[in-house]
Design an enzyme around this catalytic site. Sequence first.
Site, PDB file in Angstrom:
ATOM      1  N   CYS A  83       2.311  -3.741   4.161  1.00  0.00           N
ATOM      2  CA  CYS A  83       1.496  -2.561   4.454  1.00  0.00           C
ATOM      3  C   CYS A  83       2.039  -1.970   5.748  1.00  0.00           C
ATOM      4  CB  CYS A  83       0.001  -2.895   4.516  1.00  0.00           C
ATOM      5  SG  CYS A  83      -0.513  -3.966   5.873  1.00  0.00           S
ATOM      6  N   GLY A  84       1.253  -1.203   6.466  1.00  0.00           N
ATOM      7  CA  GLY A  84       1.742  -0.589   7.693  1.00  0.00           C
ATOM      8  C   GLY A  84       2.197  -1.602   8.727  1.00  0.00           C
ATOM      9  N   THR A  85       1.356  -2.614   8.985  1.00  0.00           N
ATOM     10  CA  THR A  85       1.696  -3.661   9.951  1.00  0.00           C
ATOM     11  C   THR A  85       1.854  -5.030   9.317  1.00  0.00           C
ATOM     12  OG1 THR A  85      -0.616  -4.208  10.412  1.00  0.00           O
ATOM     13  CG2 THR A  85       0.414  -2.490  11.794  1.00  0.00           C
ATOM     14  N   GLY A  86       1.379  -5.205   8.105  1.00  0.00           N
ATOM     15  CA  GLY A  86       1.354  -6.509   7.450  1.00  0.00           C
ATOM     16  C   GLY A  86       0.082  -7.273   7.723  1.00  0.00           C
ATOM     17  N   VAL A  87      -0.681  -6.856   8.713  1.00  0.00           N
ATOM     18  CA  VAL A  87      -1.875  -7.599   9.116  1.00  0.00           C
ATOM     19  C   VAL A  87      -3.005  -7.464   8.095  1.00  0.00           C
ATOM     20  CG1 VAL A  87      -3.674  -7.835  10.873  1.00  0.00           C
ATOM     21  CG2 VAL A  87      -1.294  -7.495  11.563  1.00  0.00           C
ATOM     22  N   GLY A  88      -3.397  -6.241   7.790  1.00  0.00           N
ATOM     23  CA  GLY A  88      -4.535  -6.045   6.893  1.00  0.00           C
ATOM     24  C   GLY A  88      -4.335  -6.668   5.532  1.00  0.00           C
TER      25      GLY A  88
ATOM     26  N   ASP B 266       0.860  -1.184   0.000  1.00  0.00           N
ATOM     27  CA  ASP B 266       0.000   0.000   0.000  1.00  0.00           C
ATOM     28  C   ASP B 266       0.896   1.235   0.000  1.00  0.00           C
ATOM     29  OD1 ASP B 266       0.930   0.287   2.622  1.00  0.00           O
ATOM     30  OD2 ASP B 266      -1.050   0.176   3.541  1.00  0.00           O
ATOM     31  N   HIS B 267       0.282   2.395   0.170  1.00  0.00           N
ATOM     32  CA  HIS B 267       1.003   3.664   0.098  1.00  0.00           C
ATOM     33  C   HIS B 267       2.033   3.850   1.212  1.00  0.00           C
ATOM     34  CE1 HIS B 267      -2.509   4.244   2.641  1.00  0.00           C
ATOM     35  NE2 HIS B 267      -1.839   5.214   3.250  1.00  0.00           N
TER      36      HIS B 267
ATOM     37  N   HIS C 292       3.339 -32.180   9.954  1.00  0.00           N
ATOM     38  CA  HIS C 292       2.838 -30.861   9.586  1.00  0.00           C
ATOM     39  C   HIS C 292       1.826 -30.944   8.446  1.00  0.00           C
ATOM     40  CE1 HIS C 292       5.869 -29.316  12.253  1.00  0.00           C
ATOM     41  NE2 HIS C 292       6.815 -29.918  11.545  1.00  0.00           N
TER      42      HIS C 292
ATOM     43  N   ARG D 175       5.870  -0.168   9.069  1.00  0.00           N
ATOM     44  CA  ARG D 175       5.948   0.597  10.311  1.00  0.00           C
ATOM     45  C   ARG D 175       6.494  -0.243  11.459  1.00  0.00           C
ATOM     46  NH1 ARG D 175       0.043   3.299   9.383  1.00  0.00           N
ATOM     47  NH2 ARG D 175       0.758   5.120   8.197  1.00  0.00           N
TER      48      ARG D 175
END
Length: 153
Positions: free
Chosen positions: A65-70, A8-9, A133, A109
């Site tokens: 992205c900012g955290t990788g989560v979204g 993302d941006h 696994h 971030r």
Amino acid sequence: MKIGIGNDHVAVELKQAIKAHLEERGLEVVDFGCAGTDRFDYPISGYKVGRAVADGTVDLGVLICGTGVGISLAANKIHGIRACVCSDPYTAKLSREHNNTNIIAFGARVVGSELAKMIVDEWLDAEFQGGRHQHRIDMIAEIEQTQGLEAAE
């Protein structure tokens, strides 16, 4: 090997660093992310990379992205995707060895470029171990396909 990358941006600069790093490793990189800092919705890149991995256009994916989560949540909505957010190399390695992840995500971030490169390297150099696994991966696939899990009922 062909790697899809999306962002993302918030993650434009880190994406460029990771893209260059992957190319230095001799990998082909397909960029599904945004190039500018104008607001960009991360689910678009998450979807595009997830779809490309699922349909075989690329072998593996990297999302930022900012955290990788979204962005990883968006990718995980695609059938067959196992995206994992990793902020350290050890987790990245084990996500491949134990969970056979096909997309790695991290936050611009959260991690700097050198740590992000180490995360990507550990993930790419690891191999799925199979064995005990595989049974768990099969259980995850059962949940994905049926919205249920026979062993839990």
